[in-house]
Design a protein around this motif. Structure first.
Motif, short mmCIF file in Angstrom:
data_model
loop_
_atom_site.label_atom_id
_atom_site.label_comp_id
_atom_site.label_asym_id
_atom_site.label_seq_id
_atom_site.Cartn_x
_atom_site.Cartn_y
_atom_site.Cartn_z
N THR A 49 -13.05 24.02 -48.03
CA THR A 49 -13.55 24.29 -49.39
C THR A 49 -13.15 25.72 -49.75
O THR A 49 -12.80 26.51 -48.85
CB THR A 49 -15.09 24.22 -49.45
OG1 THR A 49 -15.61 25.31 -48.67
CG2 THR A 49 -15.64 22.92 -48.91
N LEU A 50 -13.28 26.05 -51.03
CA LEU A 50 -12.93 27.41 -51.45
C LEU A 50 -13.83 28.43 -50.76
O LEU A 50 -13.39 29.55 -50.42
CB LEU A 50 -13.04 27.54 -52.98
CG LEU A 50 -11.99 26.77 -53.80
CD1 LEU A 50 -12.29 26.87 -55.28
CD2 LEU A 50 -10.58 27.27 -53.51
N ALA A 51 -15.07 28.05 -50.51
CA ALA A 51 -16.03 28.98 -49.88
C ALA A 51 -15.61 29.33 -48.45
O ALA A 51 -15.97 30.41 -47.94
CB ALA A 51 -17.43 28.37 -49.89
N ASP A 52 -14.85 28.44 -47.80
CA ASP A 52 -14.40 28.72 -46.42
C ASP A 52 -13.48 29.95 -46.34
O ASP A 52 -13.27 30.49 -45.26
CB ASP A 52 -13.65 27.52 -45.83
CG ASP A 52 -14.58 26.34 -45.57
OD1 ASP A 52 -15.78 26.57 -45.40
OD2 ASP A 52 -14.07 25.19 -45.57
N LEU A 53 -12.94 30.35 -47.48
CA LEU A 53 -12.01 31.49 -47.46
C LEU A 53 -12.69 32.74 -46.86
O LEU A 53 -12.05 33.56 -46.21
CB LEU A 53 -11.50 31.77 -48.88
CG LEU A 53 -10.48 32.90 -49.00
CD1 LEU A 53 -9.22 32.64 -48.18
CD2 LEU A 53 -10.10 33.14 -50.47
N ALA A 54 -14.00 32.85 -47.09
CA ALA A 54 -14.74 34.04 -46.62
C ALA A 54 -14.68 34.17 -45.09
O ALA A 54 -14.99 35.24 -44.56
CB ALA A 54 -16.19 33.96 -47.09
N ARG A 55 -14.28 33.11 -44.38
CA ARG A 55 -14.20 33.19 -42.92
C ARG A 55 -12.89 33.85 -42.46
O ARG A 55 -12.72 34.17 -41.29
CB ARG A 55 -14.27 31.78 -42.31
CG ARG A 55 -15.59 31.08 -42.64
CD ARG A 55 -15.57 29.64 -42.23
NE ARG A 55 -15.24 29.47 -40.82
CZ ARG A 55 -14.88 28.32 -40.25
NH1 ARG A 55 -14.81 27.23 -41.00
NH2 ARG A 55 -14.60 28.24 -38.98
N PHE A 56 -11.97 34.03 -43.40
CA PHE A 56 -10.64 34.54 -43.00
C PHE A 56 -10.61 36.07 -43.08
O PHE A 56 -11.31 36.67 -43.89
CB PHE A 56 -9.56 33.90 -43.90
CG PHE A 56 -9.30 32.49 -43.49
CD1 PHE A 56 -8.23 32.17 -42.66
CD2 PHE A 56 -10.16 31.46 -43.89
CE1 PHE A 56 -8.02 30.86 -42.26
CE2 PHE A 56 -9.96 30.16 -43.49
CZ PHE A 56 -8.88 29.85 -42.66
N PRO A 57 -9.77 36.69 -42.23
CA PRO A 57 -9.72 38.16 -42.21
C PRO A 57 -9.12 38.75 -43.49
O PRO A 57 -8.32 38.09 -44.16
CB PRO A 57 -8.82 38.49 -41.01
CG PRO A 57 -8.49 37.21 -40.35
CD PRO A 57 -8.90 36.08 -41.23
#
Ligand code: DLL
Length: 423
Positions: A49-57
């Motif tokens: 999901t778009l929210a998963d982006l926050a897990r990336f460095p």
């Protein structure tokens, strides 16, 4: 306006596909980013999901320095058709590159910016952003041609010649930094031409922070609509966001090309829309130099889409996190000082800010210019007004110096106005 998505749902569905592509492309072809993901224990497949982006460095400005010149590229650099560079404040410049597809995207976005500002095919467009390694000149140029404007590639400088070109070629649109627009206004007046009488109707200004007061000043002096364009070399160049003529007061982020986030500048934690923090961008389709979660250092706020464009908006940039001055413990951005100066009618909008340290104390000196011949009593009143407002609004004591009209240097591109001698 060029075709953009009809609804938010359609846009978000496309964003996720493009984001998955961009993450996979960067992970596969940019070893510096793959190493960051591996260290953080995330892989492109983890993004559902778009929210998963926050897990990336994050990607940082220092990554560009450490991987100078081509280590950030995700294609062999000989597949690029253009390189640009942004001058760093210290040391080596940042090198950015574009494939032909990247240039096509850039041109499309700039064409959209000009259209959003009210420009159209057939308009004569005077482009006074600097041509060369700076992305402003050639960036605006390509998009203006794509839209079908008649481009005058004036570049920065040679102000007297620019005045002649404006008078003779009768452009409807002008593109330059807000500070250079002021310098052009003065040069017109020196030549005996009322800036309100030119053919200009639209100004597309950016590349440096400017206040709402400065916008009013430019609009009043030239009798034009002055609109804000934002961008940065590491992400694209100009054309990441644009203030639309039909939605003044904020800039529409071209969210089909870049996913914006706001994070806490100290902790990097994502903040919800509406809260001020540091802008972070992820490119969704760039090939040569994709960036994932690039921390811009620019401070702003995201807000809901306006009108029939389903893309979110951002506030005019308040400043950069590294531009904030801390003077005797008070945090202040140069733009806040600019607001006080520009709203004082007998002062010109040109100024400089010097901060010194004397013993343990900081000393703030703001040098403004009288707008024209100004008697001593009037100058004293203006000085007192700025000083009192500085104290009451920001709790700061500043020494206000009023210099002769025209005595401060004029900028031809990005203005340098702050001199912090404590560093
Ligand atoms: O200044 C690109 C550009 C060219 C934008 C022409 C608009 C018009 P850089 O030289 O890499 O790229 O500098 C980027 O300039 O991070 C901001 O701090 C600042 N900046 C750019 N646009 C604005 C704006 C170009 N509209 C840096 N308002 C960014 C405030 C801006 N600051």
């Amino acid at each position: 306006m060029l075709p953009i998505f009809a609804s938010r749902a359609e846009l978000e569905a496309e964003q996720i596909k493009r984001l998955q592509w961009s993450l996979a492309h960067t992970y596969r072809h940019a070893p510096y980013y793959r190493a960051k993901c591996d260290a953080a224990g995330v892989r492109p497949d983890d993004l559902k999901t778009l929210a998963d982006l926050a897990r990336f460095p994050f990607t940082l400005k220092s990554d560009f320095r450490e991987n100078y010149p081509f280590g950030m590229f995700a294609v062999p650099h000989d597949q690029c058709v253009r390189l640009h560079a942004s001058s760093g404040t210290s040391g080596k410049p940042t090198i950015v590159g574009y494939t032909q597809n990247d240039l096509d995207l850039w041109n499309t976005l700039i064409a959209r910016c000009i259209t959003a500002a009210g420009g159209k095919r057939g308009d004569v467009l005077h482009n006074a952003y600097g041509y060369g390694l700076f992305t402003g000149g050639l960036g605006l140029h390509g998009g203006a041609e794509k839209l079908g404007c008649v481009v005058v590639p004036a570049s920065g400088g040679q102000t007297e010649r620019q005045i002649q070109l404006i008078t003779d070629l009768k452009p409807r649109v002008i593109c330059c930094t807000p500070s250079y627009m002021l310098a052009l206004g003065e040069a017109l007046e020196r030549a005996g031409i009322d800036p309100r009488s030119t053919s200009l109707e639209i100004g597309i200004h950016g590349a440096e922070p400017w206040s709402e007061e400065m916008r009013c000043e430019i609009e009043k002096r030239f009798d034009i609509a002055a609109l804000d364009i934002y961008g940065l070399s590491e992400v694209l160049g100009p054309g990441v966001a644009q203030e639309r003529a039909d939605a003044r007061g904020s800039l529409t982020v071209w969210e089909d090309a870049f996913l914006p986030e706001i994070v806490d500048p100290d902790t990097g934690e994502p903040l919800p829309d509406g809260e001020e923090g540091e802008l972070v961008f992820t490119s969704l389709s760039k090939e040569a130099l994709p960036v994932i979660r690039y921390r811009t250092g620019d401070l702003s706020r995201l807000s809901a889409p306006v009108g029939d464009v389903p893309m979110r908006c951002m506030d005019r940039i308040t400043g950069r996190s590294d531009d904030m001055l801390i003077i005797r413990g008070v945090n202040i951005f140069p733009r806040q000082i600019e607001e006080l100066i520009v709203s004082e009618p007998v002062l010109s909008p040109h100024y400089r800010i010097d901060v010194h340290r004397e013993g343990a104390l900081d000393r703030l000196v703001v040098t403004c210019e009288a707008a024209g011949a100004c008697d001593i009593a009037t100058c004293d009143t203006a000085r007192e007004n700025v000083s009192v407002r500085m104290k009451s609004r920001y709790g700061l004591h500043a020494e206000i110096v009023i210099a002769d009209p025209g005595s401060l240097p004029r900028s031809e591109g990005k203005a340098k106005r702050v001199f912090d001698h404590r560093k």
